[in-house]
Scaffold this motif. Structure first.
Motif, short mmCIF file in Angstrom:
data_model
loop_
_atom_site.label_atom_id
_atom_site.label_comp_id
_atom_site.label_asym_id
_atom_site.label_seq_id
_atom_site.Cartn_x
_atom_site.Cartn_y
_atom_site.Cartn_z
N GLY A 145 0.86 -1.34 -0.01
CA GLY A 145 0.07 0.00 -0.03
C GLY A 145 0.71 1.39 -0.09
N LEU A 160 4.91 -1.86 -2.41
CA LEU A 160 4.22 -2.44 -3.34
C LEU A 160 2.72 -1.65 -3.41
CD1 LEU A 160 5.06 -5.34 -1.61
CD2 LEU A 160 5.23 -5.57 -4.21
N GLY A 187 -5.32 5.67 -3.72
CA GLY A 187 -6.28 5.31 -2.98
C GLY A 187 -7.08 6.48 -2.21
N ALA A 188 -7.29 6.24 -0.86
CA ALA A 188 -8.02 7.43 0.11
C ALA A 188 -7.09 8.40 -0.01
CB ALA A 188 -8.16 6.72 1.42
N THR A 189 -5.82 8.19 -0.34
CA THR A 189 -4.95 9.53 0.04
C THR A 189 -5.14 10.48 -1.16
OG1 THR A 189 -3.28 8.26 0.94
CG2 THR A 189 -2.40 9.99 -0.54
N ARG A 243 -8.07 11.22 -2.47
CA ARG A 243 -9.26 12.18 -2.50
C ARG A 243 -9.19 12.61 -1.09
NH1 ARG A 243 -9.08 6.99 -5.08
NH2 ARG A 243 -10.79 6.87 -6.52
N SER A 244 -8.03 12.59 -0.38
CA SER A 244 -8.21 13.40 0.94
C SER A 244 -8.55 14.81 1.05
CB SER A 244 -6.99 12.97 1.83
OG SER A 244 -7.02 13.39 3.07
N LEU A 261 -7.06 17.75 5.91
CA LEU A 261 -7.15 18.76 7.06
C LEU A 261 -6.38 18.15 8.33
CD1 LEU A 261 -8.04 21.38 8.13
CD2 LEU A 261 -10.18 20.42 8.80
N ALA A 275 -0.59 -1.63 4.97
CA ALA A 275 -1.20 -0.41 5.01
C ALA A 275 -2.25 -0.27 3.87
CB ALA A 275 -0.33 0.51 4.91
N TRP A 299 -5.82 -10.94 2.04
CA TRP A 299 -5.57 -10.57 3.26
C TRP A 299 -6.97 -10.65 4.37
CZ3 TRP A 299 -2.85 -6.87 0.23
CH2 TRP A 299 -3.53 -5.81 0.03
N PHE A 357 -16.64 20.28 8.56
CA PHE A 357 -15.91 21.32 8.48
C PHE A 357 -16.06 22.00 7.26
CE2 PHE A 357 -12.92 18.02 7.75
CZ PHE A 357 -12.67 18.18 6.55
N PHE A 359 -14.94 8.74 -1.48
CA PHE A 359 -14.41 7.73 -1.50
C PHE A 359 -14.73 7.08 -0.21
CE2 PHE A 359 -10.42 4.91 -1.79
CZ PHE A 359 -10.98 4.38 -2.94
C1 LIG Z 1 -13.09 12.29 0.96
C2 LIG Z 1 -12.09 11.94 1.90
C3 LIG Z 1 -11.67 12.98 2.90
C4 LIG Z 1 -10.56 12.83 3.67
N1 LIG Z 1 -10.26 14.00 4.41
C5 LIG Z 1 -9.43 13.85 5.53
C6 LIG Z 1 -8.86 14.92 6.15
O1 LIG Z 1 -9.32 15.97 5.84
N2 LIG Z 1 -7.94 14.58 7.10
C7 LIG Z 1 -7.34 13.45 7.41
O2 LIG Z 1 -6.71 13.33 8.34
N3 LIG Z 1 -7.91 12.53 6.69
C8 LIG Z 1 -8.66 12.49 5.74
N4 LIG Z 1 -9.17 11.33 4.92
C9 LIG Z 1 -8.79 10.21 5.53
C10 LIG Z 1 -7.71 9.95 4.72
O3 LIG Z 1 -7.40 10.34 3.37
C11 LIG Z 1 -7.11 8.45 4.85
O4 LIG Z 1 -7.34 7.86 5.97
C12 LIG Z 1 -5.76 8.08 4.33
O5 LIG Z 1 -5.51 8.56 3.01
C13 LIG Z 1 -5.61 6.65 4.36
O6 LIG Z 1 -4.19 6.38 3.98
P1 LIG Z 1 -3.51 4.94 3.73
O7 LIG Z 1 -2.24 5.01 3.24
O8 LIG Z 1 -3.77 4.01 4.83
O9 LIG Z 1 -4.68 4.13 2.50
P2 LIG Z 1 -4.61 4.52 0.95
O10 LIG Z 1 -4.26 5.81 0.52
O11 LIG Z 1 -6.13 3.94 0.39
O12 LIG Z 1 -3.76 3.35 0.43
C14 LIG Z 1 -3.72 2.11 0.37
C15 LIG Z 1 -3.34 1.67 -1.00
O13 LIG Z 1 -3.30 0.13 -1.02
C16 LIG Z 1 -3.23 -0.04 -2.24
N5 LIG Z 1 -3.86 -1.41 -2.31
C17 LIG Z 1 -5.08 -2.11 -2.03
N6 LIG Z 1 -5.07 -3.31 -2.38
C18 LIG Z 1 -3.84 -3.64 -2.75
C19 LIG Z 1 -3.13 -5.10 -3.15
N7 LIG Z 1 -4.09 -6.14 -3.24
N8 LIG Z 1 -2.11 -5.10 -3.69
C20 LIG Z 1 -1.23 -4.09 -3.75
N9 LIG Z 1 -1.77 -2.76 -3.36
C21 LIG Z 1 -3.14 -2.58 -2.98
C22 LIG Z 1 -4.03 0.86 -2.78
O14 LIG Z 1 -3.89 0.89 -4.34
C23 LIG Z 1 -3.71 2.31 -2.12
O15 LIG Z 1 -2.91 2.95 -3.12
C24 LIG Z 1 -10.24 11.49 3.87
C25 LIG Z 1 -10.52 10.72 3.09
C26 LIG Z 1 -11.45 10.69 2.18
C27 LIG Z 1 -11.78 9.44 1.20
#
Ligand SMILES: Cc1cc2nc3c(=O)[nH]c(=O)nc-3n(C[C@H](O)[C@H](O)[C@H](O)COP(=O)(O)OP(=O)(O)OC[C@H]3O[C@@H](n4cnc5c(N)ncnc54)[C@H](O)[C@@H]3O)c2cc1C
Length: 363
Positions: A18, A42, A50-52, A54-55, A58, A195, A205, A243, A302
């Motif tokens: 991730g 990877l 991913g979620a990142t 669209r974040s 803030l 992650a 998983w 917000f 998202f």
């Molecule tokens: C609309 C929106 C607004 C938000 N606003 C805020 C905010 O204002 N402040 C804040 O703190 N947080 C906010 N968040 C939350 C924050 O964006 C997320 O908690 C954070 O981005 C999560 O990061 P991550 O690295 O865990 O996940 P992700 O960014 O989702 O990364 C996970 C990665 O895993 C990869 N993956 C999945 N399955 C597999 C597989 N089988 N093999 C290899 N790779 C795989 C995906 O491609 C992805 O790139 C918001 C979220 C959203 C959706």
């Protein structure tokens, strides 16, 4: 395991699955702690998709529990150092006004460093009697995808990135983890950091993450087609978990509210805003910031993983401590990422084997 699978890179210390903000900040901290450690990242897609991506990005200096407040304070300082160290980091301090009917709870939730003090209600906000406005420090927002990509760019050379490479299976044993890839290759790593953001239910998983009890919730924010002025504040509706964020660099406002659609799947969220999402958000805006409500036509949709108790999950997934999970940060994965990464590094052997905790010096 099929005998036709290729085996690659038998000597990886940590494979991070991730490449979102949590995976990339963890890679950053791991390499900072132990230069020369063999780390690969990877992702089935490209970095920060991913979620990142669209974040809203803030950060505000609060937490619903002592642990989250500690994580929030650590992450705030970490991002401040990052922004100071590199010009061009897409992290933007912004003034904050918090609105609440419960100032006692407000003071419990916000860090003392926020220095909360009474202020006037923003002129465009309408609220019922008894609502107080408090100004505080320490708030910032980021382009989280750009930040993640910048970290990854600086890591290339010391960390190997496998983009467009899906992990199809994780097989832990007492000596390490076999990471099976969609390309037909297997990697062998001493430990794996998982992650996966909201991809908790990936068949690779899901049996490992199910005991975490985390769930995936839709996250929605509307874009308000009105340019913020230079002196606009973030307005936090504390009691409603909503917000208004002036996104100066993008030239519009963003309104984030709490959507309550649970158990969604990230790969199925391709239809954009629903009528229900729009209606819920506009109902709130028409009541409390009517001047902005008429300018909402789009937004971002998202999902994110939620732990159930408001605290992120960072823990081993197997009895041999080869697999570490980091995430389920309850819609706060950006603002808590540095603290989550620090906790994850504490569970990864590479940090204890070679000792010194050096992430501060690294920045
Ligand atoms: C609309 C929106 C607004 C938000 N606003 C805020 C905010 O204002 N402040 C804040 O703190 N947080 C906010 N968040 C939350 C924050 O964006 C997320 O908690 C954070 O981005 C999560 O990061 P991550 O690295 O865990 O996940 P992700 O960014 O989702 O990364 C996970 C990665 O895993 C990869 N993956 C999945 N399955 C597999 C597989 N089988 N093999 C290899 N790779 C795989 C995906 O491609 C992805 O790139 C918001 C979220 C959203 C959706």
């Amino acid at each position: 395991m099929s005998s036709t699978r290729r085996s690659e890179l038998a000597d990886i210390d940590v494979a991070i699955v991730g490449a979102g903000i949590i995976g990339c900040v963890t890679a950053w901290q791991l390499v900072a702690r132990v230069p020369g450690s063999r780390v690969v990242v990877l992702d089935r897609d490209i970095i920060a998709s991913g979620a990142t991506r669209r974040s809203a990005g803030l950060h505000f200096p609060r937490g619903g529990s002592e642990q989250v407040r500690r994580m929030s304070a650590y992450s705030q300082q970490y991002y401040e150092r990052l922004a100071r160290s590199w010009t061009g980091m897409p992290i933007h301090p912004v003034p904050m006004v918090v609105l609440t009917a419960d100032p006692v709870r407000l003071h419990e939730s916000y860090l003392a460093e926020a220095g909360l003090r009474r202020t006037a209600l923003p002129s465009f906000v309408r609220l019922s009697d008894g609502i107080e406005a408090w100004r505080g420090d320490g708030c910032q927002y980021a382009d989280v995808a750009a930040l993640t990509q910048q970290l990854a760019a600086k890591l290339r050379g010391s960390v190997q990135f496998y983009e467009g490479t899906r992990v199809t299976q994780l097989t832990p044993d007492p000596d390490g983890v076999t990471v099976s890839l969609g390309t037909g290759a297997d990697l062998r790593a001493g430990q794996v950091l998982l992650a996966p953001g909201p991809w908790l239910a990936d068949p690779a998983w899901s049996y490992l993450t199910a005991p975490l009890g985390a769930r995936v919730k839709k996250v929605v924010a509307l874009h308000i087609e009105q340019a913020p002025s230079i002196d606009d504040d973030v307005v936090v509706f504390e009691d409603q978990d909503a917000f208004l964020l002036p996104l100066f660099e993008r030239g519009h406002w963003l309104f984030s509210y709490t959507c309550r659609e649970w158990d969604v799947r990230p790969d199925e969220l391709t239809t954009g805003l629903s009528a229900r999402n729009l209606d819920e958000a506009l109902t709130y805006l028409r009541r409390h910031a009517p001047a902005l409500a008429g300018r909402c036509v789009g937004g971002r949709v998202f999902c994110d993983a939620y732990s159930g108790d408001g605290e992120p999950r960072v823990r081993y997934l197997d009895p041999d401590r080869r697999l570490v999970f980091a995430g389920a940060a309850n819609g706060s994965g950006y603002r808590l990422a540095p603290a989550i990464a620090r906790a994850a590094c504490g569970l990864l052997d590479v940090s204890t084997r070679q000792g010194a905790f050096r992430d501060h010096q690294h920045l």
